[in-house]
Write a protein that holds these residues in place. Structure first.
Motif, short mmCIF file in Angstrom:
data_model
loop_
_atom_site.label_atom_id
_atom_site.label_comp_id
_atom_site.label_asym_id
_atom_site.label_seq_id
_atom_site.Cartn_x
_atom_site.Cartn_y
_atom_site.Cartn_z
N PRO A 96 8.37 -2.48 -27.14
CA PRO A 96 9.63 -2.51 -26.64
C PRO A 96 9.52 -2.41 -25.07
O PRO A 96 10.35 -2.75 -24.24
CB PRO A 96 10.16 -1.17 -27.22
CG PRO A 96 9.60 -1.15 -28.38
CD PRO A 96 8.20 -1.59 -28.08
N ARG A 97 8.64 -1.60 -24.68
CA ARG A 97 8.45 -1.44 -23.30
C ARG A 97 8.11 -2.72 -22.43
O ARG A 97 8.41 -2.78 -21.39
CB ARG A 97 7.27 -0.31 -22.94
CG ARG A 97 7.20 -0.01 -21.36
CD ARG A 97 6.30 1.16 -21.00
NE ARG A 97 5.16 1.22 -21.66
CZ ARG A 97 4.23 2.21 -21.92
NH1 ARG A 97 4.59 3.58 -21.59
NH2 ARG A 97 3.26 2.24 -22.62
N ASP A 99 8.87 -5.71 -23.48
CA ASP A 99 9.92 -6.62 -23.64
C ASP A 99 10.96 -6.25 -22.55
O ASP A 99 11.25 -7.00 -21.77
CB ASP A 99 10.80 -6.39 -24.81
CG ASP A 99 10.16 -7.17 -26.26
OD1 ASP A 99 9.41 -7.96 -25.81
OD2 ASP A 99 10.57 -6.57 -27.36
N HIS A 100 10.80 -4.80 -22.17
CA HIS A 100 11.70 -4.45 -21.13
C HIS A 100 11.27 -4.79 -19.60
O HIS A 100 11.97 -5.04 -18.93
CB HIS A 100 11.89 -2.90 -21.01
CG HIS A 100 13.27 -2.34 -19.97
ND1 HIS A 100 13.09 -0.99 -19.83
CD2 HIS A 100 14.02 -3.00 -19.51
CE1 HIS A 100 14.10 -0.78 -19.01
NE2 HIS A 100 14.68 -1.96 -18.55
N SER A 103 12.08 -8.33 -18.90
CA SER A 103 13.38 -8.61 -18.38
C SER A 103 13.85 -8.57 -16.86
O SER A 103 12.99 -7.93 -16.12
CB SER A 103 14.34 -7.49 -19.26
OG SER A 103 14.22 -6.30 -18.38
N PRO A 104 15.12 -8.93 -16.56
CA PRO A 104 15.56 -8.81 -15.19
C PRO A 104 15.34 -7.39 -14.50
O PRO A 104 15.33 -7.38 -13.34
CB PRO A 104 17.00 -9.22 -15.27
CG PRO A 104 17.13 -10.19 -16.37
CD PRO A 104 16.09 -9.27 -17.52
N ASP A 105 15.37 -6.24 -15.34
CA ASP A 105 15.13 -4.97 -14.72
C ASP A 105 13.87 -4.76 -14.03
O ASP A 105 13.56 -4.24 -12.87
CB ASP A 105 15.11 -4.08 -15.82
CG ASP A 105 16.40 -3.86 -16.49
OD1 ASP A 105 17.32 -4.08 -15.77
OD2 ASP A 105 16.54 -3.12 -17.32
N SER A 108 11.46 -10.25 -14.59
CA SER A 108 12.48 -11.38 -14.91
C SER A 108 11.69 -12.54 -15.24
O SER A 108 11.67 -13.68 -14.38
CB SER A 108 13.18 -11.55 -13.75
OG SER A 108 14.47 -12.45 -14.19
N LYS A 110 11.62 -15.00 -17.10
CA LYS A 110 12.03 -16.17 -17.39
C LYS A 110 12.62 -17.04 -15.98
O LYS A 110 12.67 -18.20 -15.88
CB LYS A 110 13.43 -16.35 -18.35
CG LYS A 110 12.99 -15.94 -19.93
CD LYS A 110 14.07 -15.78 -20.64
CE LYS A 110 13.81 -15.24 -22.13
NZ LYS A 110 14.80 -14.90 -22.47
N GLU A 111 12.71 -16.16 -14.92
CA GLU A 111 12.99 -16.79 -13.66
C GLU A 111 11.71 -16.99 -12.63
O GLU A 111 11.69 -17.84 -12.05
CB GLU A 111 14.17 -15.82 -12.95
CG GLU A 111 14.68 -16.43 -11.82
CD GLU A 111 15.45 -15.56 -10.90
OE1 GLU A 111 16.25 -15.76 -10.03
OE2 GLU A 111 15.72 -14.45 -11.53
N PHE A 112 10.91 -15.76 -12.85
CA PHE A 112 9.79 -15.97 -12.32
C PHE A 112 8.41 -15.89 -13.16
O PHE A 112 7.86 -14.90 -13.29
CB PHE A 112 9.61 -14.79 -11.13
CG PHE A 112 10.81 -14.53 -10.36
CD1 PHE A 112 11.20 -15.51 -9.37
CD2 PHE A 112 11.71 -13.63 -10.55
CE1 PHE A 112 12.31 -15.32 -8.75
CE2 PHE A 112 13.02 -13.29 -9.88
CZ PHE A 112 13.33 -14.28 -8.87
N PRO A 113 8.04 -17.13 -13.52
CA PRO A 113 7.04 -17.10 -14.75
C PRO A 113 5.66 -17.02 -14.09
O PRO A 113 4.75 -17.02 -14.96
CB PRO A 113 7.18 -18.48 -15.45
CG PRO A 113 8.16 -19.24 -14.29
CD PRO A 113 8.62 -18.46 -13.35
N HIS A 138 7.92 -11.71 -8.33
CA HIS A 138 9.45 -11.74 -8.38
C HIS A 138 10.12 -12.64 -7.22
O HIS A 138 11.19 -12.17 -6.83
CB HIS A 138 9.84 -10.18 -8.22
CG HIS A 138 11.25 -9.86 -8.72
ND1 HIS A 138 12.45 -9.47 -8.24
CD2 HIS A 138 11.83 -9.73 -10.04
CE1 HIS A 138 13.49 -9.38 -8.63
NE2 HIS A 138 13.13 -9.53 -10.04
N VAL A 140 9.12 -13.04 -4.31
CA VAL A 140 9.21 -12.70 -2.77
C VAL A 140 7.57 -12.70 -2.51
O VAL A 140 6.69 -12.30 -3.16
CB VAL A 140 9.71 -11.17 -2.63
CG1 VAL A 140 9.42 -10.91 -1.23
CG2 VAL A 140 10.94 -11.14 -3.01
#
Lengths: 200, 261
Positions: A96-97, A99-100, A103-105, A108, A110-113, A138, A140
Motif C-alpha cells: 500500500p505504501r 502504491d502511494h 501516486s501524484p502525492d 507520479s 504515470k506522468e514521470f515514468p 518528477h 524537474v
C-alpha cells in the motif's frame, strides 16, 4: 576401498565446482575500452533514506535500474555515467505504501515514468571523488553532487569479463523537485545511495 | 496526514473567502462584474487550496494544469452570457481542453476509446449539472457540489492521492459554506459562474485521481453520474439518486488492501 574413494571423489568435488570464482582484484584487461560499460542490475542497488515523522529512517529501493558508463582508468576525470531508474519499481516492503509512492502525492509515475542522472563532472581520484551531474526527478532537472568512491574492479572470465564497482551518496531536498506533499510526515531531505557494479 | 495548518489554510480560510466573495457579489450590480466576483468566489479559494499561483510558478506536474484551466473558466464564465451558444458549449470545450492536455503528459496515454469516453462523460455531467440552474432554489447547486466534493475527496483517499483529496475537501468546504449561507440568504449563493468553476475544479481533480493515481474509472463514472442526476427537477429524487450513486462510487473505489500507508 580405493575404488569407493575414487567413486566418491566427484561427489565431494561437486560443491567446489559451484563455488563463486575467487573475487580477487585482477587488473582490467587493456582491451577494456572507455565506452561500453553497462550497469549490472543484479549487483547494483539504488537506495533512498527518508526520516519518518522525525522519529526514524525509512529505507527503500528501486529495483528497475539501467545505465551506462564511459570509464577509462587512465583518464578517470573524463569518465561519464548515466543512470536511469524506473520509479514504478519502488520497493519499501509494504505494497500500500508503494502504491502511494507511485501516486501524484510523490513520484507520479504515470506522468514521470523515469528518474535519470547524467554526470557532468568528475573531480578527484578514483579512491574518493565528487560526481556532479543532472538529476531529473518528477519532471524537474537539477544539478547535484555525489560523494563517491571506486570500490574495486575485477576481470573474471567466468563472470563475463571486466567489472568495476562504485559507491556514491548524496542528500537532496525533494521539495526542490516539486515533491512537496506530506513534508510533516516524511522529511524534505532524502538520502540517495548508488551502489553500482558495471560490466563491459 | 492533515496538519492544523492544512486545516486552516486549505479548508477553513478558503470557505471564508468563498462566503465573503459571495456576499460581495450580492452587492454588485448585475452583469459582467457580478459574474466575475461569483466566479472568483470559487476560483480564489481553489487557488488557495491548490497552494499555487499557476501564472507565477513554472508548470511542473499535471495537477498544476487544473488551476490554469480554472482561471480560463473564470474568464469564460465572466465573459459569456448565460443562454448563449458559447456559454452552453463551455463544458465541452473546457473538459476536452483539460483532458487532452492531461493525456499528452502521460508516459503511456490510455486508448482512444477511453479518452473519448472520459471527455464525453466529463462534459455531459458538467452540462447536466448546470442545466436547470435558473429554476432551482439557490441552495441546491452548492449542496450538490458540496456532496460531490466530499465523495470525490473520499474516493481520492481510496485511490491513495491525499493531495487531491485535500483539494476536493477544500472545494467541498467552500460549497458547504455557500450552501449554509444561501439557506438563509439565497442571494449569497455563488450562482452559475461559481458553480462552473467548482465543477471544472472537481472534474479536473477527479480526472487526475484516475489518470495519475489509482482511482477506479468506474468509481469516477459513478461520481460524474451523481453530478449529472442533480438536473432532475424533484429535489428528493435528485438528491436521493446522487447519494445512491455516491455510495456506489465509494464502494467501487474502496481499496482491496485497506488504507495502511
Amino acid at each position: 576401498m580405493k575404488l569407493k574413494l575414487l567413486l566418491l571423489a566427484p561427489v565431494f568435488a561437486l560443491p567446489l565446482a559451484f563455488r563463486s570464482p575467487t573475487p580477487a582484484a585482477a587488473p582490467l584487461r587493456a582491451s577494456a575500452s572507455a565506452a561500453g560499460w553497462k550497469i549490472d542490475p543484479v549487483h547494483s542497488t539504488v537506495l533512498f533514506k527518508i526520516k519518518h515523522v522525525g522519529t526514524s529512517y525509512t529505507l527503500g529501493r528501486f529495483n528497475g535500474i539501467s545505465g551506462a558508463l564511459e570509464y577509462d582508468p587512465a583518464s578517470f576525470g573524463s569518465s561519464k555515467i548515466t543512470v536511469e531508474i524506473d520509479p514504478s519499481t519502488v520497493d519499501t516492503n509494504c505494497k500500500p505504501r508503494e502504491d502511494h509512492l507511485r501516486s501524484p502525492d510523490f513520484f507520479s509515475v504515470k506522468e514521470f515514468p523515469k528518474i535519470s542522472f547524467a554526470s557532468t563532472k568528475v573531480e578527484g581520484s578514483a579512491d574518493k571523488f565528487t560526481l556532479t551531474g543532472d538529476l531529473t526527478l518528477h519532471g524537474v532537472t537539477k544539478s547535484i553532487h555525489f560523494s563517491a568512491e571506486k570500490v574495486g574492479e575485477s576481470d573474471i572470465k567466468e563472470m563475463g569479463g571486466p567489472r568495476v564497482g562504485f559507491f556514491a551518496q548524496t542528500t537532496i531536498k525533494r521539495s526542490d523537485f516539486g515533491m512537496k506533499n506530506m513534508l510533516e510526515g516524511a522529511s524534505d531531505e532524502v538520502g540517495l545511495t548508488l551502489a553500482l557494479e558495471l560490466t563491459h | 496526514m492533515v496538519s492544523q495548518a492544512d486545516l486552516l489554510l486549505r479548508i477553513l480560510l478558503p470557505a471564508l473567502v468563498c462566503v465573503l466573495f459571495c456576499a460581495l457579489a450580492s452587492r454588485t450590480a448585475e452583469g459582467v462584474a457580478r459574474r466575475l466576483v461569483q466566479a472568483l468566489a470559487c476560483a480564489l479559494p481553489y487557488l488557495l487550496i491548490a497552494g499555487c499561483v499557476p501564472l507565477l510558478m513554472p508548470q511542473r506536474s499535471a495537477t498544476d494544469l487544473v488551476p490554469l484551466f480554472v482561471l480560463l473558466c473564470v474568464v469564460l464564465a465572466t465573459a459569456l452570457k448565460p443562454r448563449g451558444l458559447l456559454w452552453r458549449t463551455t463544458p465541452v470545450v473546457l473538459a476536452a481542453g483539460f483532458l487532452v492536455s492531461l493525456f499528452s503528459r502521460l508516459g503511456a496515454p490510455p486508448a482512444w476509446s477511453v479518452r473519448a469516453l472520459s471527455m464525453l462523460a466529463f462534459a455531459a455531467a458538467w452540462a447536466a449539472a448546470r442545466s436547470g440552474d435558473r429554476e432551482r432554489p439557490a441552495w441546491r447547486l452548492p449542496l450538490v457540489l458540496g456532496t460531490a466534493a466530499g465523495a470525490i475527496a473520499f474516493a481520492c483517499i481510496c485511490g491513495r492521492v491525499a493531495s487531491l483529496a485535500l483539494i476536493a475537501a477544500g472545494i467541498g468546504a467552500c460549497c458547504g459554506a455557500s450552501f449554509l449561507v444561501s439557506l438563509r440568504w439565497p442571494k449569497l449563493s455563488f450562482g452559475a459562474p461559481g458553480s462552473d468553476v467548482a465543477l471544472l475544479a472537481l472534474g479536473g481533480t477527479l480526472a487526475c485521481a484516475v489518470f495519475l493515481g489509482e482511482l477506479s474509472p468506474y468509481a469516477a463514472l459513478a461520481l460524474l453520474a451523481a453530478l449529472a442526476v442533480s438536473s432532475l427537477s424533484s429535489f428528493p429524487r435528485a438528491f436521493g439518486a446522487q447519494l445512491a450513486l455516491t455510495a456506489l462510487a465509494v464502494w467501487l473505489a474502496w481499496p482491496a488492501d485497506g488504507f495502511v500507508t
